[in-house]
Design an enzyme around this catalytic site. Structure first.
Site, PDB file in Angstrom:
ATOM      1  N   ASN A  14      40.975  37.092  47.494  1.00  0.00           N
ATOM      2  CA  ASN A  14      40.758  37.835  46.769  1.00  0.00           C
ATOM      3  C   ASN A  14      39.226  37.836  46.110  1.00  0.00           C
ATOM      4  OD1 ASN A  14      40.218  39.976  44.988  1.00  0.00           O
ATOM      5  ND2 ASN A  14      42.782  39.553  44.217  1.00  0.00           N
ATOM      6  N   ASP A  16      37.428  40.195  44.913  1.00  0.00           N
ATOM      7  CA  ASP A  16      36.822  41.539  43.940  1.00  0.00           C
ATOM      8  C   ASP A  16      36.112  40.659  42.546  1.00  0.00           C
ATOM      9  OD1 ASP A  16      39.179  42.269  44.492  1.00  0.00           O
ATOM     10  OD2 ASP A  16      40.625  42.458  43.199  1.00  0.00           O
ATOM     11  N   HIS A  17      36.385  39.138  42.662  1.00  0.00           N
ATOM     12  CA  HIS A  17      34.868  38.950  41.742  1.00  0.00           C
ATOM     13  C   HIS A  17      33.951  38.450  41.914  1.00  0.00           C
ATOM     14  CE1 HIS A  17      37.884  39.761  38.600  1.00  0.00           C
ATOM     15  NE2 HIS A  17      39.103  38.774  38.943  1.00  0.00           N
ATOM     16  N   ARG A  25      24.887  42.994  37.459  1.00  0.00           N
ATOM     17  CA  ARG A  25      23.553  43.207  37.473  1.00  0.00           C
ATOM     18  C   ARG A  25      23.394  44.622  37.704  1.00  0.00           C
ATOM     19  NH1 ARG A  25      19.545  39.107  36.234  1.00  0.00           N
ATOM     20  NH2 ARG A  25      20.756  38.028  34.386  1.00  0.00           N
ATOM     21  N   HIS A  50      40.742  44.605  45.660  1.00  0.00           N
ATOM     22  CA  HIS A  50      41.373  46.246  44.760  1.00  0.00           C
ATOM     23  C   HIS A  50      40.301  46.804  44.767  1.00  0.00           C
ATOM     24  CE1 HIS A  50      44.098  46.628  41.070  1.00  0.00           C
ATOM     25  NE2 HIS A  50      43.957  47.594  41.408  1.00  0.00           N
ATOM     26  N   ARG A  52      40.305  49.121  42.381  1.00  0.00           N
ATOM     27  CA  ARG A  52      40.834  49.733  41.267  1.00  0.00           C
ATOM     28  C   ARG A  52      39.927  51.608  40.780  1.00  0.00           C
ATOM     29  NH1 ARG A  52      42.403  45.681  37.754  1.00  0.00           N
ATOM     30  NH2 ARG A  52      42.797  47.285  36.337  1.00  0.00           N
ATOM     31  N   ARG A  56      35.867  48.715  39.170  1.00  0.00           N
ATOM     32  CA  ARG A  56      34.941  48.179  37.770  1.00  0.00           C
ATOM     33  C   ARG A  56      34.309  47.140  38.951  1.00  0.00           C
ATOM     34  NH1 ARG A  56      39.430  45.486  34.553  1.00  0.00           N
ATOM     35  NH2 ARG A  56      39.343  47.293  33.908  1.00  0.00           N
ATOM     36  N   GLU A  77      44.430  46.206  47.815  1.00  0.00           N
ATOM     37  CA  GLU A  77      45.038  46.796  47.024  1.00  0.00           C
ATOM     38  C   GLU A  77      44.789  47.929  46.277  1.00  0.00           C
ATOM     39  OE1 GLU A  77      44.864  43.426  44.081  1.00  0.00           O
ATOM     40  OE2 GLU A  77      45.704  42.189  45.151  1.00  0.00           O
ATOM     41  N   THR A 108      45.941  42.332  36.642  1.00  0.00           N
ATOM     42  CA  THR A 108      46.834  43.113  36.991  1.00  0.00           C
ATOM     43  C   THR A 108      47.960  42.595  36.354  1.00  0.00           C
ATOM     44  OG1 THR A 108      45.777  43.960  39.159  1.00  0.00           O
ATOM     45  CG2 THR A 108      48.702  44.107  38.858  1.00  0.00           C
ATOM     46  N   GLU A 158      55.096  41.271  46.879  1.00  0.00           N
ATOM     47  CA  GLU A 158      54.145  39.620  46.231  1.00  0.00           C
ATOM     48  C   GLU A 158      54.645  39.830  45.243  1.00  0.00           C
ATOM     49  OE1 GLU A 158      50.864  39.968  47.365  1.00  0.00           O
ATOM     50  OE2 GLU A 158      49.918  38.778  45.767  1.00  0.00           O
ATOM     51  N   HIS A 201      48.463  35.328  42.291  1.00  0.00           N
ATOM     52  CA  HIS A 201      48.406  36.013  40.570  1.00  0.00           C
ATOM     53  C   HIS A 201      47.913  34.706  39.727  1.00  0.00           C
ATOM     54  CE1 HIS A 201      46.595  37.998  37.098  1.00  0.00           C
ATOM     55  NE2 HIS A 201      46.374  39.202  37.847  1.00  0.00           N
ATOM     56  N   GLY A 202      46.922  34.558  39.569  1.00  0.00           N
ATOM     57  CA  GLY A 202      46.222  33.145  38.466  1.00  0.00           C
ATOM     58  C   GLY A 202      46.374  31.900  39.184  1.00  0.00           C
ATOM     59  N   GLY A 223      42.218  34.326  44.355  1.00  0.00           N
ATOM     60  CA  GLY A 223      41.047  35.359  43.969  1.00  0.00           C
ATOM     61  C   GLY A 223      40.442  34.406  43.315  1.00  0.00           C
ATOM     62  N   HIS A 224      40.503  35.258  41.434  1.00  0.00           N
ATOM     63  CA  HIS A 224      39.916  34.172  40.366  1.00  0.00           C
ATOM     64  C   HIS A 224      39.316  32.606  40.642  1.00  0.00           C
ATOM     65  CE1 HIS A 224      38.988  33.284  36.123  1.00  0.00           C
ATOM     66  NE2 HIS A 224      37.898  34.261  36.274  1.00  0.00           N
TER      67      HIS A 224
HETATM   68  N1  PXP Z   1      47.638  39.656  43.944  1.00  0.00           N
HETATM   69  C1  PXP Z   1      47.613  40.545  43.597  1.00  0.00           C
HETATM   70  C2  PXP Z   1      48.205  41.873  43.860  1.00  0.00           C
HETATM   71  C3  PXP Z   1      46.684  40.303  42.780  1.00  0.00           C
HETATM   72  O1  PXP Z   1      46.130  42.113  41.723  1.00  0.00           O
HETATM   73  C4  PXP Z   1      45.350  40.144  42.513  1.00  0.00           C
HETATM   74  C5  PXP Z   1      44.742  40.013  41.251  1.00  0.00           C
HETATM   75  O2  PXP Z   1      43.958  40.744  41.574  1.00  0.00           O
HETATM   76  C6  PXP Z   1      45.691  38.927  42.922  1.00  0.00           C
HETATM   77  C7  PXP Z   1      46.737  38.176  44.084  1.00  0.00           C
HETATM   78  C8  PXP Z   1      44.990  37.502  42.745  1.00  0.00           C
HETATM   79  O3  PXP Z   1      44.649  36.624  41.280  1.00  0.00           O
HETATM   80  P1  PXP Z   1      43.822  36.052  40.891  1.00  0.00           P
HETATM   81  O4  PXP Z   1      42.388  36.387  41.316  1.00  0.00           O
HETATM   82  O5  PXP Z   1      44.733  36.032  39.664  1.00  0.00           O
HETATM   83  O6  PXP Z   1      43.813  35.000  41.605  1.00  0.00           O
END
Ligand code: PXP
Length: 259
Positions: A14, A16-17, A25, A50, A52, A56, A77, A108, A158, A201-202, A223-224
């Site tokens: 992922n 996103d970050h 910036r 994702h 959003r 963001r 997503e 999320t 998921e 997630h996480g 992702g994160h």
């Molecule tokens: N799966 C889904 C459906 C999510 O919404 C997210 C966060 O956007 C992730 C996985 C990844 O989570 P993380 O960034 O905490 O690893």
């Protein structure tokens, strides 16, 4: 996404970050598309992003660029809104993961409330599936939600691993173990209903192994932590390390050669 062996767990990265840092910036650096290319080269089986409603992190041009140029499958997503459905139908990504979205949340926070919104969601996902997107529903590891996801015709669920990861990092080990057990049971239950099981997630280097070991699991989306680790070790190295831990956990749980 297609795995090389039935027991191999696919890793969706992922990005996103990367966009979160770029947007801090307001410029073009770091570019999520470049991160996606590094992830592809490091062995990611897919890229997750994702879009959003408040844009963001990932933006519409990011999705356009990813959809147009990725070699690995895109897992898009999105919230179950008409706007997002139209965007998904324009790009027809390999997969669409339906997630709940609240503007005030930092991430999320929970799974989608499918059981309370079955009719609408069934109608919502039908055109996405007809267009050829593999529809996944992001839910808590909860029997009611899994049954509802199966009833609306989603091929994939998921499972939200956030509560398990939070408990681990807060040192609440009894809660962590209970959450892990719940995830394990619900992974088997979802599989028994014919659903393909993903999780995410996480997840971190410390928490991914026990989840990767669920025999029914087919995909992890992370992702994160990977993007955070990339600050210290580089993106390529962070992804390769995550891949190694997943494969090792799988080998240990399912027998040598399984991964
Ligand atoms: N799966 C889904 C459906 C999510 O919404 C997210 C966060 O956007 C992730 C996985 C990844 O989570 P993380 O960034 O905490 O690893």
């Amino acid at each position: 996404m297609s795995g090389s062996a039935p027991t191999r767990v696919r890793l969706g990265v992922n990005i996103d970050h990367v966009a979160t840092i770029r947007n801090a910036r307001g410029g073009a650096h770091p570019d999520p598309l470049r991160a996606a290319r590094v992830a592809e080269a490091a062995g990611a089986d897919g890229i997750t992003a994702h879009l959003r409603e408040d844009r963001r992190h990932i933006t519409d041009p990011d999705i356009e660029a990813l959809a147009a140029t990725l070699k690995v499958p895109l897992n898009f997503e999105m919230a179950a809104t008409a706007e997002m459905q139209a965007i998904a139908l324009r790009h027809v990504p390999h997969a669409v993961c339906i997630v709940p979205e609240k503007r005030e949340e930092r991430t999320t926070e929970g799974g989608l409330e499918v059981a309370a919104d079955e009719n609408r969601l069934a109608h919502f996902i039908a055109p996405l599936a007809e267009a050829g997107c593999r529809v996944s529903i992001f839910i808590a590891a909860d029997r009611r939600q899994i049954e509802a996801a199966a009833r609306i015709g989603a091929p994939v669920v998921e499972l939200h691993t956030g509560a398990y990861c939070d408990a681990h990092f807060e040192g609440r080990f009894a809660d962590r173990d209970a959450e892990l057990e719940r995830l394990r049971e619900m992974s088997a239950f979802a599989h028994s209903l014919g659903l393909e099981v993903h999780a995410g997630h996480g997840l971190t280097f410390d928490t991914v192994g026990p989840v990767a070991a669920f025999p029914e699991l087919r995909e992890l989306n992370i992702g994160h932590y990977i993007i955070g680790e990339a600050i210290f070790s580089g993106l390529d190295s962070a992804i390769r390390r995550m891949r190694e831990i997943i494969d090792a956990a799988r080998r240990e749980a399912l027998g040598e050669g399984a991964a």
